[in-house]
Design a protein around this motif. Structure first.
Motif, PDB file in Angstrom:
ATOM      1  N   TRP A  71      24.888  15.397 -13.360  1.00  0.00           N
ATOM      2  CA  TRP A  71      24.435  15.364 -14.758  1.00  0.00           C
ATOM      3  C   TRP A  71      25.614  15.381 -15.728  1.00  0.00           C
ATOM      4  O   TRP A  71      25.464  15.046 -16.911  1.00  0.00           O
ATOM      5  CB  TRP A  71      23.514  16.553 -15.049  1.00  0.00           C
ATOM      6  CG  TRP A  71      22.096  16.373 -14.593  1.00  0.00           C
ATOM      7  CD1 TRP A  71      21.454  17.061 -13.603  1.00  0.00           C
ATOM      8  CD2 TRP A  71      21.127  15.456 -15.119  1.00  0.00           C
ATOM      9  NE1 TRP A  71      20.156  16.628 -13.483  1.00  0.00           N
ATOM     10  CE2 TRP A  71      19.922  15.644 -14.402  1.00  0.00           C
ATOM     11  CE3 TRP A  71      21.160  14.492 -16.129  1.00  0.00           C
ATOM     12  CZ2 TRP A  71      18.768  14.904 -14.650  1.00  0.00           C
ATOM     13  CZ3 TRP A  71      20.002  13.754 -16.383  1.00  0.00           C
ATOM     14  CH2 TRP A  71      18.826  13.964 -15.648  1.00  0.00           C
ATOM     15  N   LEU A  72      26.797  15.791 -15.273  1.00  0.00           N
ATOM     16  CA  LEU A  72      27.957  15.898 -16.168  1.00  0.00           C
ATOM     17  C   LEU A  72      28.908  14.710 -16.047  1.00  0.00           C
ATOM     18  O   LEU A  72      29.913  14.651 -16.753  1.00  0.00           O
ATOM     19  CB  LEU A  72      28.724  17.201 -15.871  1.00  0.00           C
ATOM     20  CG  LEU A  72      27.981  18.502 -16.166  1.00  0.00           C
ATOM     21  CD1 LEU A  72      28.781  19.707 -15.670  1.00  0.00           C
ATOM     22  CD2 LEU A  72      27.680  18.640 -17.658  1.00  0.00           C
ATOM     23  N   VAL A  73      28.595  13.763 -15.150  1.00  0.00           N
ATOM     24  CA  VAL A  73      29.535  12.650 -14.924  1.00  0.00           C
ATOM     25  C   VAL A  73      29.657  11.791 -16.168  1.00  0.00           C
ATOM     26  O   VAL A  73      30.746  11.610 -16.718  1.00  0.00           O
ATOM     27  CB  VAL A  73      29.096  11.798 -13.713  1.00  0.00           C
ATOM     28  CG1 VAL A  73      29.928  10.522 -13.627  1.00  0.00           C
ATOM     29  CG2 VAL A  73      29.205  12.584 -12.418  1.00  0.00           C
ATOM     30  N   SER A  74      28.524  11.231 -16.638  1.00  0.00           N
ATOM     31  CA  SER A  74      28.606  10.254 -17.732  1.00  0.00           C
ATOM     32  C   SER A  74      28.779  10.892 -19.090  1.00  0.00           C
ATOM     33  O   SER A  74      29.284  10.252 -20.008  1.00  0.00           O
ATOM     34  CB  SER A  74      27.342   9.398 -17.798  1.00  0.00           C
ATOM     35  OG  SER A  74      26.823   9.196 -16.557  1.00  0.00           O
ATOM     36  N   SER A  75      28.354  12.137 -19.232  1.00  0.00           N
ATOM     37  CA  SER A  75      28.397  12.763 -20.558  1.00  0.00           C
ATOM     38  C   SER A  75      29.808  13.199 -20.930  1.00  0.00           C
ATOM     39  O   SER A  75      30.109  13.386 -22.110  1.00  0.00           O
ATOM     40  CB  SER A  75      27.422  13.940 -20.620  1.00  0.00           C
ATOM     41  OG  SER A  75      27.586  14.773 -19.502  1.00  0.00           O
ATOM     42  N   GLY A  76      30.685  13.390 -19.927  1.00  0.00           N
ATOM     43  CA  GLY A  76      32.120  13.504 -20.205  1.00  0.00           C
ATOM     44  C   GLY A  76      32.655  14.880 -20.554  1.00  0.00           C
ATOM     45  O   GLY A  76      33.843  15.006 -20.860  1.00  0.00           O
ATOM     46  N   GLU A  77      31.836  15.936 -20.467  1.00  0.00           N
ATOM     47  CA  GLU A  77      32.333  17.271 -20.866  1.00  0.00           C
ATOM     48  C   GLU A  77      33.454  17.771 -19.959  1.00  0.00           C
ATOM     49  O   GLU A  77      34.219  18.668 -20.337  1.00  0.00           O
ATOM     50  CB  GLU A  77      31.200  18.305 -20.846  1.00  0.00           C
ATOM     51  CG  GLU A  77      30.132  18.110 -21.907  1.00  0.00           C
ATOM     52  CD  GLU A  77      29.102  17.079 -21.488  1.00  0.00           C
ATOM     53  OE1 GLU A  77      29.159  16.581 -20.350  1.00  0.00           O
ATOM     54  OE2 GLU A  77      28.231  16.762 -22.328  1.00  0.00           O
ATOM     55  N   CYS A  78      33.562  17.204 -18.748  1.00  0.00           N
ATOM     56  CA  CYS A  78      34.569  17.704 -17.801  1.00  0.00           C
ATOM     57  C   CYS A  78      35.888  16.930 -17.872  1.00  0.00           C
ATOM     58  O   CYS A  78      36.868  17.312 -17.221  1.00  0.00           O
ATOM     59  CB  CYS A  78      34.038  17.633 -16.368  1.00  0.00           C
ATOM     60  SG  CYS A  78      32.654  18.740 -16.088  1.00  0.00           S
ATOM     61  N   VAL A  79      35.904  15.862 -18.652  1.00  0.00           N
ATOM     62  CA  VAL A  79      37.109  15.026 -18.693  1.00  0.00           C
ATOM     63  C   VAL A  79      38.302  15.834 -19.224  1.00  0.00           C
ATOM     64  O   VAL A  79      38.230  16.422 -20.307  1.00  0.00           O
ATOM     65  CB  VAL A  79      36.872  13.775 -19.567  1.00  0.00           C
ATOM     66  CG1 VAL A  79      38.171  13.006 -19.762  1.00  0.00           C
ATOM     67  CG2 VAL A  79      35.797  12.893 -18.948  1.00  0.00           C
ATOM     68  N   GLY A  80      39.356  15.889 -18.425  1.00  0.00           N
ATOM     69  CA  GLY A  80      40.575  16.599 -18.817  1.00  0.00           C
ATOM     70  C   GLY A  80      40.462  18.109 -18.781  1.00  0.00           C
ATOM     71  O   GLY A  80      41.400  18.807 -19.162  1.00  0.00           O
TER      72      GLY A  80
END
Ligand SMILES: Cc1cc2nc3c(=O)[nH]c(=O)nc-3n(C[C@H](O)[C@H](O)[C@H](O)COP(=O)(O)O)c2cc1C
Length: 187
Positions: A92-101
């Motif tokens: 669920w967090l892949v496309s929404s991007g909250e984990c990027v960086g």
């Protein structure tokens, strides 16, 4: 003060990984919250397309992840793999991007000598694909977890394990407070 979001890969009431997670939060020098990933629906891209309103538990998870400066995943291993509930949360967090960086630590604990090494490696690989920053110095595989936990307090009581967890969480806090890493506070 860094903000940490911690997710457990075990839904079990007397979970050893839940005890590890609680101990890790006790040791984290910052503000820590957890999210109930057991309430998430199964990931379905049809519910997540452009213009779609994400289901409320998904929106809550994304808000919590966006507000965090770092993530901590604490998980058992099932059948040499990642528990479905935790993989589902990450999907669920892949496309929404909250984990990027975002700095992330992965801790696996197992009653066996392997310490959940397969699940640990798989989680790190998924996180790298999501462009999260896996902090290797903050990751741990904890073997033979059973006697290292006090069932009364549901915390780790084994001193060497606690000392190692303290070191791991210090590495994560350092990564979370590096200039440019901290998530801006909401207005
Ligand atoms: C269906 C099933 C499969 C399991 N497979 C593994 C495994 O592959 N590797 C491992 O280290 N432990 C495995 N275990 C043992 C779990 O690590 C153990 O039950 C652990 O206590 C679960 O974590 P928890 O206490 O945080 O819920 C398995 C347990 C179950 C029920």
């Amino acid at each position: 003060m860094p903000r940490l979001l911690a997710l457990s890969g075990s839904l079990r009431a007397r979970s050893a990984n839940g005890a590890v997670l609680r101990s890790a939060l006790d040791l984290f020098d910052g503000a820590a919250t957890t999210a109930d990933i057991g309430a998430l629906p199964h990931f379905n891209p049809d519910l997540d397309g452009e213009g779609a309103t994400p289901p409320p538990p998904v929106a809550a998870l994304r808000t919590a992840a966006a507000a965090a400066d770092a993530l901590l995943l604490v998980s058992p291993e099932y059948a040499h793999g990642v528990p479905g509930v935790l993989k589902n949360a990450l999907d669920w967090l892949v496309s929404s991007g909250e984990c990027v960086g975002k700095p992330v630590a992965v801790i696996t604990a197992s009653p066996f000598p392997t310490g959940g090494d397969h699940a640990n490696a798989q989680l790190r690989e998924t996180l790298r694909m999501m462009s999260a920053e896996v902090i290797a110095d903050a990751c741990r595989e904890i073997p033979a977890i059973g006697p290292k936990i006090d069932p009364a307090t549901e915390r780790v009581t084994d001193e060497p394990t606690l000392a190692d967890l303290r070191t791991a969480l210090a590495h994560l806090a350092t990564a979370a407070t590096r200039p440019g890493t901290a998530t801006p506070a909401a207005p």
